[in-house]
Design an enzyme around this catalytic site. Structure first.
Site, PDB file in Angstrom:
ATOM      1  N   HIS B  77       6.120   1.273  -5.233  1.00 31.94           N
ATOM      2  CA  HIS B  77       7.348   0.885  -5.349  1.00 31.94           C
ATOM      3  C   HIS B  77       8.464   1.233  -4.483  1.00 31.94           C
ATOM      4  CE1 HIS B  77      10.382  -0.857  -7.968  1.00 31.94           C
ATOM      5  NE2 HIS B  77      11.467   0.310  -7.571  1.00 31.94           N
ATOM      6  N   ASN B 117       3.605   6.390 -12.444  1.00 39.22           N
ATOM      7  CA  ASN B 117       3.999   7.229 -11.267  1.00 39.22           C
ATOM      8  C   ASN B 117       5.028   6.666 -10.374  1.00 39.22           C
ATOM      9  OD1 ASN B 117       3.845   8.406  -8.598  1.00 39.22           O
ATOM     10  ND2 ASN B 117       1.880   8.917  -8.869  1.00 39.22           N
ATOM     11  N   LYS B 119       6.210   6.843  -7.592  1.00 39.60           N
ATOM     12  CA  LYS B 119       5.677   6.566  -6.159  1.00 39.60           C
ATOM     13  C   LYS B 119       4.746   5.301  -6.091  1.00 39.60           C
ATOM     14  CE  LYS B 119       6.597  10.219  -3.009  1.00 39.60           C
ATOM     15  NZ  LYS B 119       6.151  10.858  -2.133  1.00 39.60           N
ATOM     16  N   GLU B 120       4.264   4.959  -7.401  1.00 41.72           N
ATOM     17  CA  GLU B 120       3.386   3.872  -7.415  1.00 41.72           C
ATOM     18  C   GLU B 120       3.987   2.658  -8.074  1.00 41.72           C
ATOM     19  OE1 GLU B 120      -0.616   5.085  -7.791  1.00 41.72           O
ATOM     20  OE2 GLU B 120      -0.225   7.440  -7.365  1.00 41.72           O
ATOM     21  N   MET B 121       3.582   2.199  -9.329  1.00 36.64           N
ATOM     22  CA  MET B 121       4.098   1.062  -9.889  1.00 36.64           C
ATOM     23  C   MET B 121       5.444   1.450 -10.561  1.00 36.64           C
ATOM     24  SD  MET B 121       0.120   0.162 -11.240  1.00 36.64           S
ATOM     25  CE  MET B 121       0.524  -1.557 -11.806  1.00 36.64           C
TER      26      MET B 121
END
Lengths: 326, 326
Positions: B77, B117, B119-121
């Site tokens: 993201h 997360n 840092k992810e989705m």
């Protein structure tokens, strides 16, 4: 007038009851060059055509979602915010030109733009070609399709365009109705279609794609208020009269291609209908009329292209490496 | 010892010439619950499970590219740089646990991680469930699959895991050879496999996935020099002895799943072989031996799952809108 007269005559002869309608049937794709289409499909899903190795044509024209990214404006390299709502790639072959401002004459010309656009895929064309040239499978596929060795931008974009030409959505309920199945639409959907014509929507939204046949000013009767900086076709023609003039978007699959307008400012289709009636036609439409037009618009959702995800050939030692964070 | 003895007996009885090998055949997926798998497939491609509406499981575990993103570390993201190389989803069902540090016991537990997360989705699970609940097609699919109404995280991750269980890659040339087709491998590939065993690679890379059966220290004989901050399994167990201990990755489809190692520090498979021999086995391997092991490794590429891109159901008025730039 001859073709029209002939069409009416043909309809009479066949004993059909249909009138000449402003929206025409979308026919299934006829694929004459399957190898070229398959190559174009691979390229459409090829993230190595982006600087990051992460973005492909399908990132913003997602074929799982009506050929759009369902975002007001797209996400480009390094999460840059795009300037305008991504138009659907579905039925794009019916558009008189490509992009909202028509700055690309056709699908082939369009395909080159986002690859190199620093706000989109951000990869110099020369490097994109180097990537493809470094992969033996691509070398042989291009040779098989084009009859000689060599990968150049013309071939890359020609193949992508050939794939995109197949992305049509036939067999919508509206098309079934157009073809004579009177039960294909409900009463309210037929009322909506009548209003769509009577209220002047079809003046601009016509042709097989229910759009894409002309340019029109956004905010013809009342200004369209937006934060979006796009000025439309004036940026292509330099003519002041083309300020806020955009290509009329397709209404095919409009149920899937939210959010709406060039600024993606609403997710609500009925609200979009109300806004268009106001700013384009100077009319305060009744809520129930907007609802029936919306019901009609949802009958324009056709069969979505069934895509088998291509398996992309691996990079080699000479393939330029992606640079997502540089 | 009974199963092993039995296997040898069976092999004898069938008159086959194969010895017990450290790597076992991967069999095609047997799908017993097709509706659940189809639902999981949709969810795997569902970008509305991310805060931006742009990232799906397939963004980093791209089934067009060996189930990875071919990047050293992933893009999350807001273009955040991920902490570690994305492991392939292909044959992940054979792993003793999920993630490089094994912090998820199984595929279902893993699937919940990246959605939330930051840092992810970067989408709170509660909002992800709200998205799915707002879409009638998902409501009825979950009901059909699970026998009662309701969408919860357990069902979402169970369906994703059921889809991922089908993502196996049978029929590699190595598997054909294992099954008795002596012509399936070339002389150099067979030499590479012999070296792979003789040099100790198979000590860790074994089982159907040629990996995923154990944890091992990265840099067993010589330190593995990296900028990557990941410390491995110590972060899960708290045991100092688990520092720089990671799950042994699968070598299946290794030709496709570059760049290599948990830090994604090399795109060159032969170089990766040379490095592993040095840091894990303390051996300076000859270039020609590394080349033949590499040739063997490329025989581990199996049939890639053929995925028909799912058509995702449209959002509704109550669907939480994506927030890509907030």
């Amino acid at each position: 007038m001859k073709p029209l007269a002939l069409a009416i005559a043909t309809a009479s002869i066949a004993g059909c009851a249909f009138a000449i309608e402003p929206i025409q049937v979308i026919e299934p794709a006829v694929i004459t060059q399957p190898e070229k289409v398959a190559l174009g499909e691979r390229l459409f899903f090829e993230p190595r055509l982006s600087r990051s190795g992460f973005l492909s044509c399908n990132s913003c024209h997602n074929l799982a979602m009506g050929g759009v990214d369902i975002l007001p404006t797209s996400i480009g390299h390094n999460w840059q915010q795009g300037p305008i709502n991504a138009p659907t790639v579905l039925n794009a072959k019916y558009m008189l030109a490509q992009f909202w401002d028509g700055r690309a004459a056709n699908l082939q010309e369009q395909a080159a733009g986002p690859i190199a656009n620093p706000k989109e895929m951000a990869l110099e064309h020369a490097i994109a070609l180097e990537v493809l040239e470094s992969i033996p499978e691509y070398q042989s596929e291009f040779k098989a399709v084009y009859g000689s060795a060599g990968i150049n931008l013309e071939r890359v974009t020609d193949a992508i365009a050939a794939f995109e030409e197949t992305l049509v959505t036939p067999n919508s309920r509206f098309d079934l109705w157009l073809k004579g199945d009177k039960e294909a639409l409900s009463t309210v959907e037929k009322q909506g279609y009548s209003l769509f014509k009577a209220n002047g929507c079809a003046t601009c939204h016509n042709g097989p794609a229910a759009g894409g046949t002309m340019y029109q000013k956004m905010g013809l009767m009342q200004p369209f208020v937006t934060d979006n900086p796009a000025q439309g076709r004036v940026e292509v023609t330099g003519r002041e009269g083309d300020r806020m003039v955009f290509k009329v978007p397709t209404l095919r699959n409009i149920e899937l291609t939210y959010p709406y307008f060039h600024d993606g400012s609403t997710y609500d289709l009925k609200q979009a209908v109300i806004t268009m009636q106001r700013v384009q036609l100077g009319r305060q439409i009744r809520d129930e009329d907007a609802a029936s037009i919306t019901a009609f618009l949802k009958t324009l959702t056709g069969d979505q292209p069934r895509i088998t995800l291509p398996i992309l050939p691996p990079s080699t030692a000479t393939t330029p490496q992606p640079a997502p964070f540089k």
